[in-house]
Enzyme design. Structure first.
Site, PDB file in Angstrom:
ATOM      1  N   HIS A   1      10.761   2.960  22.740  1.00  0.00           N
ATOM      2  CA  HIS A   1       9.699   3.170  23.715  1.00  0.00           C
ATOM      3  C   HIS A   1      10.237   3.026  25.134  1.00  0.00           C
ATOM      4  O   HIS A   1       9.993   3.872  25.999  1.00  0.00           O
ATOM      5  CB  HIS A   1       8.569   2.168  23.480  1.00  0.00           C
ATOM      6  CG  HIS A   1       7.481   2.232  24.497  1.00  0.00           C
ATOM      7  ND1 HIS A   1       6.610   3.294  24.588  1.00  0.00           N
ATOM      8  CD2 HIS A   1       7.132   1.375  25.483  1.00  0.00           C
ATOM      9  CE1 HIS A   1       5.760   3.088  25.577  1.00  0.00           C
ATOM     10  NE2 HIS A   1       6.069   1.930  26.146  1.00  0.00           N
TER      11      HIS A   1
ATOM     12  N   TYR B   1       9.349  -0.645  13.180  1.00  0.00           N
ATOM     13  CA  TYR B   1       8.039  -0.066  12.878  1.00  0.00           C
ATOM     14  C   TYR B   1       8.088   1.387  12.404  1.00  0.00           C
ATOM     15  O   TYR B   1       7.052   1.986  12.175  1.00  0.00           O
ATOM     16  CB  TYR B   1       7.111  -0.178  14.091  1.00  0.00           C
ATOM     17  CG  TYR B   1       7.662   0.377  15.392  1.00  0.00           C
ATOM     18  CD1 TYR B   1       7.584   1.739  15.684  1.00  0.00           C
ATOM     19  CD2 TYR B   1       8.245  -0.465  16.338  1.00  0.00           C
ATOM     20  CE1 TYR B   1       8.083   2.242  16.875  1.00  0.00           C
ATOM     21  CE2 TYR B   1       8.740   0.028  17.536  1.00  0.00           C
ATOM     22  CZ  TYR B   1       8.664   1.390  17.799  1.00  0.00           C
ATOM     23  OH  TYR B   1       9.162   1.891  18.978  1.00  0.00           O
TER      24      TYR B   1
ATOM     25  N   ARG C   1       9.358  10.801  19.834  1.00  0.00           N
ATOM     26  CA  ARG C   1      10.464  10.306  20.664  1.00  0.00           C
ATOM     27  C   ARG C   1      11.540   9.764  19.745  1.00  0.00           C
ATOM     28  O   ARG C   1      11.279   8.939  18.873  1.00  0.00           O
ATOM     29  CB  ARG C   1       9.973   9.250  21.647  1.00  0.00           C
ATOM     30  CG  ARG C   1       9.303   8.040  21.033  1.00  0.00           C
ATOM     31  CD  ARG C   1       9.092   6.936  22.066  1.00  0.00           C
ATOM     32  NE  ARG C   1       8.230   5.883  21.582  1.00  0.00           N
ATOM     33  CZ  ARG C   1       8.627   4.898  20.772  1.00  0.00           C
ATOM     34  NH1 ARG C   1       9.879   4.840  20.365  1.00  0.00           N
ATOM     35  NH2 ARG C   1       7.765   3.971  20.371  1.00  0.00           N
TER      36      ARG C   1
END
Length: 358
Positions: A261, A271, A257
């Site tokens: 999120h 991250y 993606r």
């Protein structure tokens, strides 16, 4: 069904490589030129829908939204391999599959806003409203699929979750149940590498997510999730197996993606690195399939621009329809709880309307 990348003999499926070249002619789906163009149109629409939804969320015109850019091939290719009589059981990111299986777009906008009308699925649409509880859709799918088997119907149920969803208890329970009863189900995992924020390699010690099927006694397949033809081929074979009474299949689509999120404050720069993002951007599913179709003389820049403009118009019209929905009232929530309100609900409704508690 393809070369093996795991010591546990989980097949890896790829039809188009990163340059849009066919890697396995035997797996090349038997699709017409019109069907190939339609798949591209749907991916372009999905990318435009994603861009618009992100803007609408930032404007406060949508509520919850989970971006999908980068996962168009896995979403569109998998749904394209199903029939309208099949049942789609989505997770909260899987709005594109819902749209193309018949769920009205304006209702999905209302779903994002928390409006009860967003959950009123039309009777002729075989889609469950997007599941927020991670993994719960796996158990639901096992039940739906078993129902089809008991009725002797040649229909399947397909469900979606992410790599993080494979760590949920419901994932194992639903898959195990479907395997034990050979229910006609397809469990489709979109491995976008980071779940919410945990890298895939820290999510599980399993070499692949697809091999988790071994414990349930069902086939597991890993597919290049940025390759729409590979995804279609894998799901079509799994669906055919299910209809033939051979039971469920677990498919892991290796994808990525590009966005966060969700739009609820997630910051992917915390991250994952720019180098990682750049590597996956080179595998963009739209670029790959566009190259393939262009070389076949089936696609052009002009046609894509027409699709983009049409998508913008469709989205704008759906948004207007969502905006025109009647405002919700507390008593409306009570009225839809049961076909016939219980005594307690009647009392609560009376209290809301100022009629007293008696």
């Amino acid at each position: 069904m393809g070369k093996t990348v795991s010591e546990h003999a989980v097949p890896y499926v790829q039809v188009l490589d990163e340059n849009g070249k066919v890697t396995d002619k035997e797996l090349l789906p038997n699709l017409t030129d019109d069907q190939l163009r339609e798949m591209m149109k749907r991916m372009v629409f999905t990318r435009i829908l994603d861009q618009r939804a992100i803007k609408l969320t930032r404007q406060g015109r949508l509520g919850f939204y989970a971006p999908v850019a980068g996962q168009e091939a896995s979403m569109i290719g998998s749904e394209f391999a199903t029939d309208k009589e099949d049942f789609v059981v989505p997770g909260y990111r899987d709005l594109p599959q819902c749209v193309y299986h018949g769920y009205p777009l304006y209702k999905l906008f209302l779903y994002s806003r928390g409006h009860q009308e967003g959950g009123r699925v039309p009777d002729d649409v075989n889609v469950m409203m997007p599941q927020i509880i991670i993994g719960a859709q796996i158990v639901q799918t096992a039940g739906i699929a078993l129902g089809y088997k008991l009725k002797g119907e040649k229909r399947i149920a397909i469900t979606y979750t992410g790599d993080g969803g494979t760590s949920q208890g419901d994932f194992y329970e639903g898959m195990n149940f479907a395997g034990a009863y050979k229910a006609p189900a397809v469990f489709f995992v979109q491995n976008n590498q980071y779940a919410i924020s945990v890298p895939r390699e820290k999510q599980t010690a399993a070499e692949t997510l697809a091999q988790k099927a071994i414990a349930a006694g069902i086939p597991g397949v890993q597919v290049d999730g940025m390759d729409i033809l590979g995804v279609y081929a894998a799901v079509k074979q799994a669906a055919d197996r299910a209809r033939a009474g051979e039971g469920p299949t677990l498919i892991e689509a290796v994808t990525f993606r590009y966005g966060p999120h969700t739009m609820s404050g997630d910051d992917p720069t915390r991250y994952r690195t720019k180098e990682t993002e750049a590597t996956w951007e080179k595998r963009d599913p739209l670029v790959r399939f566009r190259t393939y179709l262009t070389e076949k003389g089936l696609w052009s820049d002009d046609e894509e621009q027409q699709v983009i403009e049409a998508a913008k118009d469709t989205i704008t019209e759906a948004l207007k329809q969502a905006d025109s929905a009647a405002k919700m009232k507390v008593e409306d929530l009570i009225d839809v709880m049961f076909e016939e309100p219980t005594t307690a609900l009647k009392r609560q409704r009376a209290e809301i309307n100022g009629e007293g508690a008696n």
